[in-house]
Motif scaffolding. Structure first.
Motif, PDB file in Angstrom:
ATOM      1  N   ALA A  14      -4.658   0.560 -15.381  1.00 32.96           N
ATOM      2  CA  ALA A  14      -3.203   1.684 -15.793  1.00 32.96           C
ATOM      3  C   ALA A  14      -3.822   2.607 -15.643  1.00 32.96           C
ATOM      4  CB  ALA A  14      -2.705   0.023 -17.222  1.00 32.96           C
ATOM      5  N   VAL A  15      -2.658   3.780 -16.593  1.00 36.92           N
ATOM      6  CA  VAL A  15      -3.019   5.508 -16.500  1.00 36.92           C
ATOM      7  C   VAL A  15      -1.190   4.792 -17.264  1.00 36.92           C
ATOM      8  CG1 VAL A  15      -1.092   5.821 -15.227  1.00 36.92           C
ATOM      9  CG2 VAL A  15      -2.661   7.331 -16.123  1.00 36.92           C
ATOM     10  N   ALA A  16      -2.251   5.593 -19.253  1.00 38.94           N
ATOM     11  CA  ALA A  16      -0.731   5.616 -19.947  1.00 38.94           C
ATOM     12  C   ALA A  16      -0.576   7.048 -19.260  1.00 38.94           C
ATOM     13  CB  ALA A  16      -1.204   6.039 -20.991  1.00 38.94           C
ATOM     14  N   ARG A  65      -4.665   3.588  -4.592  1.00 41.82           N
ATOM     15  CA  ARG A  65      -3.361   3.032  -4.555  1.00 41.82           C
ATOM     16  C   ARG A  65      -2.481   2.850  -5.834  1.00 41.82           C
ATOM     17  NH1 ARG A  65       1.063   2.319  -1.701  1.00 41.82           N
ATOM     18  NH2 ARG A  65       2.062   0.213  -1.645  1.00 41.82           N
ATOM     19  N   LEU A  66      -2.683   3.235  -6.871  1.00 39.91           N
ATOM     20  CA  LEU A  66      -2.527   3.249  -8.527  1.00 39.91           C
ATOM     21  C   LEU A  66      -2.285   4.630  -8.285  1.00 39.91           C
ATOM     22  CD1 LEU A  66      -0.895   2.819 -11.097  1.00 39.91           C
ATOM     23  CD2 LEU A  66      -3.294   2.416 -11.825  1.00 39.91           C
ATOM     24  N   LEU A  67      -2.882   5.738  -8.036  1.00 40.76           N
ATOM     25  CA  LEU A  67      -3.205   6.888  -8.097  1.00 40.76           C
ATOM     26  C   LEU A  67      -1.236   7.402  -7.334  1.00 40.76           C
ATOM     27  CD1 LEU A  67      -5.811   8.656  -9.511  1.00 40.76           C
ATOM     28  CD2 LEU A  67      -3.596   8.178 -10.605  1.00 40.76           C
ATOM     29  N   THR A  68      -1.618   7.000  -5.995  1.00 44.21           N
ATOM     30  CA  THR A  68       0.129   7.112  -4.703  1.00 44.21           C
ATOM     31  C   THR A  68       0.808   6.967  -5.125  1.00 44.21           C
ATOM     32  OG1 THR A  68      -2.507   7.775  -3.911  1.00 44.21           O
ATOM     33  CG2 THR A  68       0.179   6.778  -2.644  1.00 44.21           C
ATOM     34  N   MET A 123      -5.289  -4.692   0.212  1.00 49.96           N
ATOM     35  CA  MET A 123      -4.608  -5.321  -1.049  1.00 49.96           C
ATOM     36  C   MET A 123      -3.180  -4.513  -1.161  1.00 49.96           C
ATOM     37  SD  MET A 123      -6.878  -4.898  -4.789  1.00 49.96           S
ATOM     38  CE  MET A 123      -8.215  -6.278  -4.378  1.00 49.96           C
ATOM     39  N   PRO A 124      -2.397  -5.887  -1.395  1.00 51.06           N
ATOM     40  CA  PRO A 124      -0.929  -5.075  -1.958  1.00 51.06           C
ATOM     41  C   PRO A 124      -0.954  -5.025  -3.581  1.00 51.06           C
ATOM     42  CG  PRO A 124      -0.960  -7.779  -1.587  1.00 51.06           C
ATOM     43  CD  PRO A 124      -2.294  -7.634  -1.445  1.00 51.06           C
ATOM     44  N   VAL A 125      -1.002  -3.736  -3.582  1.00 45.15           N
ATOM     45  CA  VAL A 125      -0.736  -4.011  -4.588  1.00 45.15           C
ATOM     46  C   VAL A 125       0.218  -3.038  -5.154  1.00 45.15           C
ATOM     47  CG1 VAL A 125      -1.695  -2.086  -6.951  1.00 45.15           C
ATOM     48  CG2 VAL A 125      -2.575  -2.827  -5.511  1.00 45.15           C
ATOM     49  N   THR A 126       0.888  -3.416  -6.067  1.00 41.38           N
ATOM     50  CA  THR A 126       2.432  -2.219  -6.498  1.00 41.38           C
ATOM     51  C   THR A 126       1.951  -1.534  -7.852  1.00 41.38           C
ATOM     52  OG1 THR A 126       3.540  -4.265  -7.228  1.00 41.38           O
ATOM     53  CG2 THR A 126       3.966  -4.050  -5.147  1.00 41.38           C
ATOM     54  N   LEU A 127       3.176  -0.800  -8.394  1.00 42.05           N
ATOM     55  CA  LEU A 127       3.690   0.313  -9.462  1.00 42.05           C
ATOM     56  C   LEU A 127       4.272  -0.784 -10.640  1.00 42.05           C
ATOM     57  CD1 LEU A 127       2.602   2.441 -10.799  1.00 42.05           C
ATOM     58  CD2 LEU A 127       4.550   3.319  -9.565  1.00 42.05           C
ATOM     59  N   HIS A 128       3.846  -1.326 -11.265  1.00 40.14           N
ATOM     60  CA  HIS A 128       4.774  -2.026 -11.707  1.00 40.14           C
ATOM     61  C   HIS A 128       4.601  -1.414 -13.685  1.00 40.14           C
ATOM     62  CE1 HIS A 128       6.045  -5.841 -14.405  1.00 40.14           C
ATOM     63  NE2 HIS A 128       5.344  -5.526 -15.760  1.00 40.14           N
ATOM     64  N   PRO A 129       5.430  -0.957 -13.787  1.00 40.57           N
ATOM     65  CA  PRO A 129       5.559  -0.457 -15.258  1.00 40.57           C
ATOM     66  C   PRO A 129       5.472  -0.824 -16.209  1.00 40.57           C
ATOM     67  CG  PRO A 129       7.447   0.704 -14.543  1.00 40.57           C
ATOM     68  CD  PRO A 129       7.084  -0.783 -13.409  1.00 40.57           C
ATOM     69  N   VAL A 130       5.408  -1.010 -17.939  1.00 41.54           N
ATOM     70  CA  VAL A 130       4.957  -1.430 -19.246  1.00 41.54           C
ATOM     71  C   VAL A 130       5.104  -0.496 -20.451  1.00 41.54           C
ATOM     72  CG1 VAL A 130       3.839  -3.011 -20.555  1.00 41.54           C
ATOM     73  CG2 VAL A 130       3.078  -3.325 -17.853  1.00 41.54           C
TER      74      VAL A 130
END
Length: 148
Positions: free
Chosen positions: A65-67, A94-97, A1-8
């Motif tokens: 997401a993580v705040a 993947r998100l935490l990495t 699953m190609p997950v990328t980091l996206h800041p909001v």
């Protein structure tokens, strides 16, 4: 699953209606005891404080997401949540990495208040190669040698 980091942050939130929908869906899937307020109030309050969410993006959708709040030397993480349909597929890992890599690139320590890291979160972080160093009221998340 190609997950990328996206800041909001506030600007991204206001400019992207899909991000608004996706972030609300992410936190609607969170156990109610993990959120200090209603989903909308929680999201709006965090963004109004000048903070942001670090999100997992897949196929133009936010699925986790993580705040995050930045105090200039550390990123304080809280309210980690993955959409129910995508849990147990490596999205949280993947998100935490990606968050760890981004913090390292910006020379920021990772921290979380003791009350924000439930046992399952602690186990996941340990599996990812973090050592949780407890201080007064918070954990410092230290990447071990050979960790991701």
């Amino acid at each position: 699953m190609p997950v990328t980091l996206h800041p909001v942050d506030r600007a991204a939130w206001e400019a992207d209606a899909q991000a608004q929908v996706d972030l609300a869906r992410i936190y609607a899937d969170a156990p109610s005891e993990r959120l200090p307020a209603s989903v909308d109030d929680f999201i709006q309050s965090h963004l109004a404080g000048g903070h942001r969410y670090l999100c997992a993006r897949f196929n133009d959708r936010l699925i986790g997401a993580v705040a995050q709040r930045d105090d200039g030397s550390a990123w304080w993480l809280s309210h980690f949540c993955i959409r129910k349909p995508t849990r147990r597929r490596g999205v949280g890992t993947r998100l935490l990495t990606l968050v760890g890599q981004a913090a390292q690139a910006e020379n920021r320590a990772l921290r979380a208040e003791l009350s924000q890291l439930q046992l399952a979160d602690q186990v996941l972080l340990t599996r990812l190669g973090y050592r949780l160093e407890q201080h007064s009221g918070f954990y410092e998340l230290l990447m071990l040698e050979g960790g991701q």
